[in-house]
Motif scaffolding. Structure first.
Motif, PDB file in Angstrom:
ATOM      1  N   ILE A 125       0.834  -1.090  -0.048  1.00 58.44           N
ATOM      2  CA  ILE A 125      -0.053  -0.186  -0.189  1.00 58.44           C
ATOM      3  C   ILE A 125       0.888   1.217  -0.135  1.00 58.44           C
ATOM      4  N   SER A 126       0.389   2.152  -0.553  1.00 61.27           N
ATOM      5  CA  SER A 126       1.096   3.667  -0.637  1.00 61.27           C
ATOM      6  C   SER A 126       0.223   4.653  -1.217  1.00 61.27           C
ATOM      7  N   HIS A 127       0.966   5.782  -1.266  1.00 59.33           N
ATOM      8  CA  HIS A 127       0.149   6.926  -2.004  1.00 59.33           C
ATOM      9  C   HIS A 127       0.820   6.951  -3.443  1.00 59.33           C
ATOM     10  N   PRO A 128      -0.033   6.998  -4.372  1.00 55.49           N
ATOM     11  CA  PRO A 128       0.631   7.225  -5.652  1.00 55.49           C
ATOM     12  C   PRO A 128       2.218   7.913  -5.757  1.00 55.49           C
ATOM     13  N   ASP A 129       3.086   7.417  -6.554  1.00 57.32           N
ATOM     14  CA  ASP A 129       4.370   8.034  -6.567  1.00 57.32           C
ATOM     15  C   ASP A 129       5.128   7.743  -5.454  1.00 57.32           C
ATOM     16  N   ALA A 130       4.792   7.186  -4.457  1.00 57.00           N
ATOM     17  CA  ALA A 130       5.771   6.817  -3.360  1.00 57.00           C
ATOM     18  C   ALA A 130       6.914   5.595  -3.558  1.00 57.00           C
ATOM     19  N   GLY A 131       6.485   4.976  -4.758  1.00 56.41           N
ATOM     20  CA  GLY A 131       7.500   4.065  -5.127  1.00 56.41           C
ATOM     21  C   GLY A 131       7.187   2.312  -5.215  1.00 56.41           C
ATOM     22  N   LYS A 132       5.944   2.268  -4.919  1.00 52.97           N
ATOM     23  CA  LYS A 132       5.351   0.826  -4.806  1.00 52.97           C
ATOM     24  C   LYS A 132       5.706  -0.058  -6.121  1.00 52.97           C
ATOM     25  N   THR A 133       5.642   0.485  -7.246  1.00 56.01           N
ATOM     26  CA  THR A 133       5.987  -0.192  -8.610  1.00 56.01           C
ATOM     27  C   THR A 133       7.310  -0.525  -8.567  1.00 56.01           C
ATOM     28  N   THR A 134       8.333   0.600  -8.114  1.00 54.76           N
ATOM     29  CA  THR A 134       9.712   0.328  -8.214  1.00 54.76           C
ATOM     30  C   THR A 134       9.978  -0.776  -7.181  1.00 54.76           C
ATOM     31  N   LEU A 135       9.574  -0.652  -5.954  1.00 55.49           N
ATOM     32  CA  LEU A 135       9.905  -1.722  -5.016  1.00 55.49           C
ATOM     33  C   LEU A 135       9.264  -3.185  -5.617  1.00 55.49           C
ATOM     34  N   ALA A 156       8.370  -4.898 -15.579  1.00 53.65           N
ATOM     35  CA  ALA A 156       7.345  -5.196 -14.351  1.00 53.65           C
ATOM     36  C   ALA A 156       6.425  -4.603 -14.668  1.00 53.65           C
ATOM     37  N   LYS A 157       6.605  -2.970 -15.079  1.00 57.61           N
ATOM     38  CA  LYS A 157       5.688  -2.036 -15.332  1.00 57.61           C
ATOM     39  C   LYS A 157       4.639  -2.656 -16.473  1.00 57.61           C
ATOM     40  N   HIS A 158       5.346  -3.103 -17.501  1.00 57.61           N
ATOM     41  CA  HIS A 158       4.721  -3.337 -18.753  1.00 57.61           C
ATOM     42  C   HIS A 158       3.971  -4.323 -18.508  1.00 57.61           C
ATOM     43  N   ASN A 209      10.995   4.981   1.728  1.00 58.50           N
ATOM     44  CA  ASN A 209      11.564   5.051   0.425  1.00 58.50           C
ATOM     45  C   ASN A 209      12.353   6.314  -0.211  1.00 58.50           C
ATOM     46  N   LYS A 210      12.984   6.143  -0.969  1.00 58.04           N
ATOM     47  CA  LYS A 210      13.687   7.643  -1.857  1.00 58.04           C
ATOM     48  C   LYS A 210      14.676   8.225  -0.681  1.00 58.04           C
ATOM     49  N   MET A 211      15.379   7.556   0.233  1.00 53.91           N
ATOM     50  CA  MET A 211      16.324   8.192   0.800  1.00 53.91           C
ATOM     51  C   MET A 211      17.457   8.761   0.149  1.00 53.91           C
ATOM     52  N   ASP A 212      17.753   8.367  -1.249  1.00 56.74           N
ATOM     53  CA  ASP A 212      18.756   8.982  -2.018  1.00 56.74           C
ATOM     54  C   ASP A 212      18.364  10.392  -2.381  1.00 56.74           C
ATOM     55  N   ARG A 213      17.199  10.912  -2.000  1.00 58.84           N
ATOM     56  CA  ARG A 213      16.631  12.126  -2.268  1.00 58.84           C
ATOM     57  C   ARG A 213      16.603  12.802  -0.725  1.00 58.84           C
ATOM     58  N   ALA A 221      14.421   2.530  -3.586  1.00 56.72           N
ATOM     59  CA  ALA A 221      13.988   1.258  -4.283  1.00 56.72           C
ATOM     60  C   ALA A 221      14.586   1.534  -5.654  1.00 56.72           C
ATOM     61  N   LEU A 222      14.576   2.681  -6.004  1.00 60.36           N
ATOM     62  CA  LEU A 222      15.204   3.041  -7.623  1.00 60.36           C
ATOM     63  C   LEU A 222      16.471   2.487  -7.629  1.00 60.36           C
ATOM     64  N   THR A 223      17.318   2.806  -6.569  1.00 63.28           N
ATOM     65  CA  THR A 223      18.880   2.441  -6.689  1.00 63.28           C
ATOM     66  C   THR A 223      19.048   1.025  -5.956  1.00 63.28           C
TER      67      THR A 223
HETATM   68  P1  G4P Z   1       4.247   4.176  -7.495  1.00 65.44           P
HETATM   69  O1  G4P Z   1       4.069   3.002  -8.000  1.00 65.44           O
HETATM   70  O2  G4P Z   1       4.032   4.044  -6.036  1.00 65.44           O
HETATM   71  O3  G4P Z   1       3.279   5.332  -8.085  1.00 65.44           O
HETATM   72  O4  G4P Z   1       5.321   4.802  -7.743  1.00 65.44           O
HETATM   73  P2  G4P Z   1       6.719   4.401  -8.686  1.00 65.44           P
HETATM   74  O5  G4P Z   1       7.403   3.129  -8.354  1.00 65.44           O
HETATM   75  O6  G4P Z   1       6.376   4.302 -10.247  1.00 65.44           O
HETATM   76  O7  G4P Z   1       7.406   5.506  -8.483  1.00 65.44           O
HETATM   77  C1  G4P Z   1       7.262   6.965  -8.796  1.00 65.44           C
HETATM   78  C2  G4P Z   1       8.441   7.858  -9.299  1.00 65.44           C
HETATM   79  O8  G4P Z   1       9.443   7.976  -8.073  1.00 65.44           O
HETATM   80  C3  G4P Z   1       9.294   7.122 -10.553  1.00 65.44           C
HETATM   81  O9  G4P Z   1       9.786   8.222 -11.044  1.00 65.44           O
HETATM   82  C4  G4P Z   1      10.217   6.248  -9.784  1.00 65.44           C
HETATM   83  O10 G4P Z   1      11.275   6.290 -10.549  1.00 65.44           O
HETATM   84  C5  G4P Z   1      10.622   7.301  -8.506  1.00 65.44           C
HETATM   85  N1  G4P Z   1      11.272   6.686  -7.594  1.00 65.44           N
HETATM   86  C6  G4P Z   1      11.066   5.231  -6.772  1.00 65.44           C
HETATM   87  N2  G4P Z   1      11.684   5.121  -5.969  1.00 65.44           N
HETATM   88  C7  G4P Z   1      12.676   5.772  -5.842  1.00 65.44           C
HETATM   89  C8  G4P Z   1      13.846   5.927  -4.884  1.00 65.44           C
HETATM   90  O11 G4P Z   1      14.147   5.344  -4.248  1.00 65.44           O
HETATM   91  N3  G4P Z   1      14.673   7.262  -5.394  1.00 65.44           N
HETATM   92  C9  G4P Z   1      14.227   7.930  -6.226  1.00 65.44           C
HETATM   93  N4  G4P Z   1      15.010   9.089  -6.362  1.00 65.44           N
HETATM   94  N5  G4P Z   1      13.078   8.022  -6.919  1.00 65.44           N
HETATM   95  C10 G4P Z   1      12.348   6.944  -6.788  1.00 65.44           C
HETATM   96  P3  G4P Z   1       9.097   8.843 -12.294  1.00 65.44           P
HETATM   97  O12 G4P Z   1      10.058   9.847 -13.006  1.00 65.44           O
HETATM   98  O13 G4P Z   1       7.686   9.182 -12.224  1.00 65.44           O
HETATM   99  O14 G4P Z   1       8.819   7.624 -13.078  1.00 65.44           O
HETATM  100  P4  G4P Z   1      10.168   6.813 -14.284  1.00 65.44           P
HETATM  101  O15 G4P Z   1      10.218   7.992 -15.372  1.00 65.44           O
HETATM  102  O16 G4P Z   1      11.417   6.881 -13.454  1.00 65.44           O
HETATM  103  O17 G4P Z   1       9.658   5.508 -14.728  1.00 65.44           O
END
Ligand code: G4P
Length: 533
Positions: A21-31, A54-56, A144-148, A261-263
């Motif tokens: 569960i998460s709010h949109p854009d928190a990184g659920k798909t990436t995780l 995965a997204k595909h 998530n997103k500790m790199d920010r 999650a991203l890195t």
């Molecule tokens: P959601 O499913 O919760 O909606 O989120 P999603 O994983 O799609 O992530 C939303 C945006 O946040 C994506 O960027 C993703 O790359 C970014 N993101 C996820 N995890 C991290 C992280 O740990 N660090 C950083 N810096 N960013 C993260 P986007 O630009 O919207 O999409 P994309 O172009 O990268 O696909």
């Protein structure tokens, strides 16, 4: 009751079924996609971008559904990791948010809550969290997103505790954030897992861990960061909640992990801890008491979601069910409690990371979708032959958007009523009537506004009825628990509306929370609820 043994028991014990569960854009798909990478369910080593795959996989499926004008599903992804068989239930967000999102949580044994470190708890997380607490399932937090740039760590924890009312217990602790992010300190192992920004789409490359006492750490984190870490962990050891597995299992304490999650940092550590701390398939309440998958031999399942109109030509539907006990084999005959007869579960399928595939065998904890000729409803129970029982129903969740709906052509009244009732019965929308009038006025309630479009599309395409919708200002609905109360005598605010649902239960519609409070104050003893059983 005999204990189950052998293969079925082993298979059930290694299952872990959870929702993210998460709010949109928190990184659920990436995780999720990083989890799949560890499970080997998608291509590794960066040859194919994990995320894209995965997204595909998920969105292809959604596109098909959208094209056909049906509500977007929650999908289920299954993979193996470290001897566990993991089922991830994805909960759709954005405008796709619907009652299905809530219902999916009814099929999970635990939840992973993803929070954006720069934002803290956001609206959608709050809503979904309520359903998790109602069920008392374990909740794990991944910040998530500790790199920010992130909020202060203590502030983040306070936010979770205050906003959601759950105690937190950080398993690790971040060192810096954004450009200064150096890694996380494992409080148990007393070592620092160092952050490198190099693993992104892959699981290759070493995870470097350094003991807090090791002199080499000095060259890796600044003196200021070390002092801060020592101070913060000292504070935490003194004031924070201790890890307590029992409280975690009851959903009263949430273990917290930090990462990116991203890195791909902190993801595997999280997965490993999570799998140890979370629960195998949980017992479920039925009308003959708790059914424990560890002692109930026979197959049992309940339907938590119905996906209508997968193929327009046939008007077919897929019923998604959570297997609660025993095992399932393709083509098996089971007893449908609510229908009162035997049915054959045909075309069973599972949505895998990249495709839908037929299931030959599935076990307690798994989710399968079966072809539904129109006989199943949400909450229905299926069992192997033997002693009959029904699982506790799935609650009706409070819609947040309302509209008055009528057919354009008065001659089409019959089709309109039939269509709207069928769509409501599938659980895609909820319908209400004025409390003391006939069927003339129909009020539709939905959790996500996309469901209005789905309703319009389906009525036009499947029932050949054009409709008009006028949106209503209500945002809150409450069921009245005390059945003895005379609904017409309730003294509410002037903008309150009395309606009843399909089952004839009385409800109140409100424009704002203030009106709910006023109404409760004015009517002593009135019990209002957000979920109806
Ligand atoms: P959601 O499913 O919760 O909606 O989120 P999603 O994983 O799609 O992530 C939303 C945006 O946040 C994506 O960027 C993703 O790359 C970014 N993101 C996820 N995890 C991290 C992280 O740990 N660090 C950083 N810096 N960013 C993260 P986007 O630009 O919207 O999409 P994309 O172009 O990268 O696909």
């Amino acid at each position: 009751m005999s204990q189950i043994t052998g293969e079925v028991k082993k298979e059930i014990e290694r299952r872990r079924t959870f929702a993210i569960i998460s709010h949109p854009d928190a990184g659920k798909t990436t995780l999720t996609e990083k989890f799949l990478l560890y499970g080997g369910a998608i291509n590794q080593a960066g040859s194919v971008k994990g995320k894209a795959t995965a997204k595909h996989a998920v969105s292809d499926w959604m596109e098909i559904e959208k094209e056909r004008g049906i509500s977007v599903t929650s999908s289920v992804l299954q993979f193996n990791y470290g001897g566990y068989c993991i089922n991830i239930l994805d909960t759709p967000g954005h405008q796709d948010f619907s009652e299905d999102t809530y219902r999916t949580l009814m099929a999970a044994d635990s939840a992973v809550m993803v929070i954006d470190a720069s934002k803290g708890v956001e609206a959608q997380t709050r809503k979904l969290f309520k359903v998790c607490t109602m069920r008392h399932i374990p909740i794990f937090t991944f910040i998530n997103k500790m790199d920010r740039e992130a909020m202060d760590t203590f502030e983040l924890l306070d936010d979770i505790e205050n906003e959601l009312g759950i105690a937190t217990c950080p398993v690790n602790w971040p060192i810096g954030s954004g450009k200064e992010f150096k890694g996380v300190y494992d409080r148990n192992e007393k070592e620092v897992e160092l952050f490198f920004d190099t693993r992104k789409g892959t699981i290759q490359g070493e995870v470097k861990k350094v003991s807090l006492e090791a002199p080499e750490l000095d060259g890796l984190i600044s003196g200021e960061q070390r002092a801060k870490l020592e101070e913060e962990t000292w504070l935490l050891d003194g004031a924070g909640a201790e890890f307590d597995q029992e409280l975690v299992s009851k959903g009263e304490l949430s273990p917290v992990f930090f990462g990116s999650a991203l890195t791909n940092f902190g993801v595997e550590t999280f997965l490993q801890h999570f799998l140890k701390m979370t629960t195998p398939p949980l017992p479920r309440m039925s009308d003959k008491g708790l059914i424990d998958p560890m002692s109930e031999e026979g197959f049992s399942a309940f339907v938590f979601k119905i996906q209508a109109n997968m193929n327009k030509a046939h008007r077919d539907r897929i019923a998604f069910m959570r297997i609660c006990s025993g095992s399932f084999e393709a083509g098996m005959d089971v007893y449908h409690m609510q229908g009162g007869k035997k049915v054959r579960l045909s075309q069973p399928q599972q949505l895998m990371a990249s495709e839908r595939r037929m299931v030959e065998r599935a076990y307690g904890g798994d989710i399968i979708g079966v072809f539904d000729p129109g006989i199943f409803s949400i909450g229905d129970t299926l069992i192997a032959s033997g002693e009959h029982f029904s699982y506790e129903g799935i609650p009706t969740f409070a819609p947040e958007h309302f509209a008055r709906v009528r057919q354009v052509d008065t001659m089409k009244r019959k089709q309109f009523i039939k269509g709207i009732n069928q769509i409501a019965q599938e659980g895609a929308i909820q319908i209400f009537q004025e409390f003391n009038t006939g069927m003339e006025e129909i009020i539709v309630g939905v959790v996500g506004v996309l469901q209005f479009d789905v309703l319009k599309y389906r009525l036009e395409n499947e029932y050949n009825v054009e409709i008009r919708m006028d949106s209503l200002p209500y945002e809150y609905i409450r069921w009245i628990e005390n059945t003895e109360i005379d609904v017409l005598k309730i003294s509410g605010t002037s903008d309150m509306k009395r309606v009843k649902d399909l089952k004839g239960r009385p409800l109140l519609l409100f424009v704002n929370e203030w009106s709910i409070r006023m109404t409760q104050e004015r009517n002593e003893g009135l019990v209002l609820t957000e979920f109806a059983r």
